[in-house]
Design a protein around this motif. Structure first.
Motif, PDB file in Angstrom:
ATOM      1  N   UNK A 173      -2.900  42.157  36.443  1.00 20.12           N
ATOM      2  CA  UNK A 173      -2.461  41.105  35.525  1.00 20.12           C
ATOM      3  C   UNK A 173      -3.399  39.905  35.622  1.00 20.12           C
ATOM      4  N   UNK A 174      -3.577  39.231  34.526  1.00 17.81           N
ATOM      5  CA  UNK A 174      -4.379  38.013  34.520  1.00 17.81           C
ATOM      6  C   UNK A 174      -3.476  36.806  34.703  1.00 17.81           C
ATOM      7  N   UNK A 175      -3.888  35.914  35.571  1.00 12.33           N
ATOM      8  CA  UNK A 175      -3.146  34.670  35.772  1.00 12.33           C
ATOM      9  C   UNK A 175      -4.095  33.498  35.577  1.00 12.33           C
ATOM     10  N   UNK A 176      -3.539  32.321  35.375  1.00  6.07           N
ATOM     11  CA  UNK A 176      -4.364  31.143  35.107  1.00  6.07           C
ATOM     12  C   UNK A 176      -5.066  30.627  36.353  1.00  6.07           C
ATOM     13  N   UNK A 177      -4.553  30.984  37.539  1.00  2.00           N
ATOM     14  CA  UNK A 177      -5.161  30.610  38.818  1.00  2.00           C
ATOM     15  C   UNK A 177      -4.488  31.438  39.898  1.00  2.00           C
ATOM     16  N   UNK A 178      -4.867  31.202  41.165  1.00  2.00           N
ATOM     17  CA  UNK A 178      -4.275  31.970  42.262  1.00  2.00           C
ATOM     18  C   UNK A 178      -2.755  31.829  42.300  1.00  2.00           C
ATOM     19  N   UNK A 179      -2.266  30.641  42.023  1.00  2.57           N
ATOM     20  CA  UNK A 179      -0.820  30.402  41.915  1.00  2.57           C
ATOM     21  C   UNK A 179      -0.530  29.855  40.520  1.00  2.57           C
ATOM     22  N   UNK A 180      -0.953  30.622  39.526  1.00  2.00           N
ATOM     23  CA  UNK A 180      -0.862  30.172  38.141  1.00  2.00           C
ATOM     24  C   UNK A 180       0.478  30.453  37.495  1.00  2.00           C
ATOM     25  N   UNK A 181       0.460  30.534  36.163  1.00  2.00           N
ATOM     26  CA  UNK A 181       1.704  30.649  35.396  1.00  2.00           C
ATOM     27  C   UNK A 181       2.478  31.923  35.724  1.00  2.00           C
ATOM     28  N   UNK A 182       1.786  33.052  35.850  1.00  2.00           N
ATOM     29  CA  UNK A 182       2.470  34.316  36.142  1.00  2.00           C
ATOM     30  C   UNK A 182       3.117  34.255  37.521  1.00  2.00           C
ATOM     31  N   UNK A 183       2.347  33.801  38.522  1.00  2.00           N
ATOM     32  CA  UNK A 183       2.890  33.706  39.881  1.00  2.00           C
ATOM     33  C   UNK A 183       4.094  32.774  39.915  1.00  2.00           C
ATOM     34  N   UNK A 184       3.965  31.605  39.316  1.00  2.00           N
ATOM     35  CA  UNK A 184       5.048  30.621  39.361  1.00  2.00           C
ATOM     36  C   UNK A 184       6.297  31.116  38.636  1.00  2.00           C
ATOM     37  N   UNK A 185       6.112  31.840  37.554  1.00  2.00           N
ATOM     38  CA  UNK A 185       7.273  32.372  36.832  1.00  2.00           C
ATOM     39  C   UNK A 185       8.015  33.392  37.681  1.00  2.00           C
ATOM     40  N   UNK A 186       7.281  34.299  38.323  1.00  2.00           N
ATOM     41  CA  UNK A 186       7.928  35.300  39.176  1.00  2.00           C
ATOM     42  C   UNK A 186       8.597  34.643  40.372  1.00  2.00           C
ATOM     43  N   UNK A 187       7.921  33.671  40.982  1.00  2.00           N
ATOM     44  CA  UNK A 187       8.487  32.960  42.122  1.00  2.00           C
ATOM     45  C   UNK A 187       9.793  32.264  41.725  1.00  2.00           C
ATOM     46  N   UNK A 188       9.776  31.591  40.581  1.00  2.00           N
ATOM     47  CA  UNK A 188      10.966  30.871  40.122  1.00  2.00           C
ATOM     48  C   UNK A 188      12.121  31.819  39.860  1.00  2.00           C
ATOM     49  N   UNK A 189      11.835  32.956  39.245  1.00  2.00           N
ATOM     50  CA  UNK A 189      12.901  33.926  38.943  1.00  2.00           C
ATOM     51  C   UNK A 189      13.546  34.454  40.221  1.00  2.00           C
ATOM     52  N   UNK A 190      12.739  34.785  41.213  1.00  2.00           N
ATOM     53  CA  UNK A 190      13.285  35.302  42.475  1.00  2.00           C
ATOM     54  C   UNK A 190      14.076  34.219  43.206  1.00  2.00           C
ATOM     55  N   UNK A 191      13.534  33.002  43.237  1.00  2.00           N
ATOM     56  CA  UNK A 191      14.237  31.900  43.909  1.00  2.00           C
ATOM     57  C   UNK A 191      15.597  31.646  43.273  1.00  2.00           C
ATOM     58  N   UNK A 192      15.633  31.576  41.948  1.00  2.00           N
ATOM     59  CA  UNK A 192      16.874  31.223  41.244  1.00  2.00           C
ATOM     60  C   UNK A 192      17.888  32.358  41.297  1.00  2.00           C
ATOM     61  N   UNK A 193      17.423  33.593  41.167  1.00  2.00           N
ATOM     62  CA  UNK A 193      18.350  34.733  41.102  1.00  2.00           C
ATOM     63  C   UNK A 193      18.872  35.122  42.470  1.00  2.00           C
ATOM     64  N   UNK A 194      18.037  34.973  43.507  1.00  2.00           N
ATOM     65  CA  UNK A 194      18.415  35.492  44.819  1.00  2.00           C
ATOM     66  C   UNK A 194      18.543  34.401  45.883  1.00  2.00           C
ATOM     67  N   UNK A 195      18.424  33.135  45.486  1.00  2.00           N
ATOM     68  CA  UNK A 195      18.611  32.040  46.434  1.00  2.00           C
ATOM     69  C   UNK A 195      17.532  31.961  47.498  1.00  2.00           C
ATOM     70  N   UNK A 196      16.308  32.394  47.149  1.00  2.00           N
ATOM     71  CA  UNK A 196      15.195  32.306  48.082  1.00  2.00           C
ATOM     72  C   UNK A 196      14.563  30.918  48.014  1.00  2.00           C
ATOM     73  N   UNK A 197      13.633  30.647  48.916  1.00  2.00           N
ATOM     74  CA  UNK A 197      12.949  29.348  48.955  1.00  2.00           C
ATOM     75  C   UNK A 197      11.433  29.561  49.050  1.00  2.00           C
ATOM     76  N   UNK A 198      10.931  30.455  48.228  1.00  2.00           N
ATOM     77  CA  UNK A 198       9.493  30.734  48.210  1.00  2.00           C
ATOM     78  C   UNK A 198       8.786  29.505  47.645  1.00  2.00           C
ATOM     79  N   UNK A 199       7.657  29.140  48.243  1.00  2.00           N
ATOM     80  CA  UNK A 199       6.889  27.985  47.790  1.00  2.00           C
ATOM     81  C   UNK A 199       5.437  28.392  47.554  1.00  2.00           C
ATOM     82  N   UNK A 200       4.701  27.487  46.911  1.00  2.00           N
ATOM     83  CA  UNK A 200       3.284  27.736  46.660  1.00  2.00           C
ATOM     84  C   UNK A 200       2.497  27.705  47.960  1.00  2.00           C
ATOM     85  N   UNK A 201       2.806  26.757  48.817  1.00  2.00           N
ATOM     86  CA  UNK A 201       2.097  26.637  50.094  1.00  2.00           C
ATOM     87  C   UNK A 201       3.090  26.306  51.190  1.00  2.00           C
TER      88      UNK A 201
END
Length: 226
Positions: A91-119
């Motif tokens: 998949x192409x993303x806008x950067x290492x922690x770009x739009x695709x990464x942030x969208x997936x991270x947000x979905x997992x955090x919100x749906x499963x109560x995780x606390x994944x961060x960029x750094x």
């Protein structure tokens, strides 16, 4: 806790089913004592015949230098699995922690109560754990400035570098005195070692405690031409 290969393998399988629909292929797992990361998804790149780039030979590495709460270890594994998902699916993303990464991270955090961060931001205790504790040979310059401030600089044990640092500081006109000490105290591993004209603040009592067994360098003894 500090991760083990069986633990990471178990969590990889669990999170693969839960967050990625079991789509992620098995990946070589590694543990690392490196200072620069908590987790990393490594891969190689090669150019396809059509000129596009392909990512391959994936490896997932989790750091064991720092003792983290289990939830942070889990979130680190998931963080790297998101990278792996993006890479293995080319998949192409806008950067290492770009739009695709942030969208997936947000979905997992919100749906499963995780606390994944960029750094990962270490606590003071975790930073202390991350420092290299092996004895290493350093030259420590103790510098007193004309305005009353003082500090230190760690310099490689290379006469040319020591001369370069001393000459640069003296030419600046800001220095009242410079003393050099030879030490193997692991405390000084935390400071960058170079001849850059920098001075790092340090509590005088703390410095004195870590220079107890140091040897003061004299010009004649070391023949460095200072």
């Amino acid at each position: 806790m500090k991760a083990t290969i069986p633990y990471v393998k178990e969590k990889f399988g669990e999170f693969n089913e839960l967050f990625f629909g079991g789509e992620l292929p098995e990946i070589p797992l590694e543990l690392s004592d490196a200072k620069g990361f908590i987790g990393v998804c490594r891969y190689k790149r090669r150019r396809r015949p059509d000129g596009t780039w392909e990512r391959y030979d994936f490896r997932l590495s989790i750091n064991t230098r720092i003792d983290l709460p289990e939830q942070e270890v889990e979130d680190t594994i998931i963080h790297e699995m998101i990278h792996y998902y993006i890479c293995v699916n080319q998949l192409r993303d806008t950067s290492a922690h770009g739009e695709v990464f942030r969208r997936m991270m947000k979905e997992i955090n919100e749906k499963y109560g995780r606390h994944i961060t960029i750094s990962h931001k270490n606590t003071p205790e975790q930073r202390e754990q991350s420092y290299d504790k092996r004895p290493r040979r350093h030259v420590v310059a103790v510098v007193v400035l004309r305005d009353g401030r003082s500090g230190i600089k760690v310099i490689p044990c290379i006469p040319k570098r020591i001369r370069q640092y001393r000459r640069g500081l003296l030419l600046s006109g800001r220095v009242k005195s410079i003393e050099f000490f030879l030490t193997t105290d692991p405390f000084f591993n935390r400071f960058p070692s170079s001849a850059a004209l920098r001075i790092y603040d340090i509590d005088p009592d703390e410095l004195s405690a870590h220079l107890t067994d140091a040897v003061k360098i004299t010009v004649n003894a070391f023949k460095v031409g200072l």
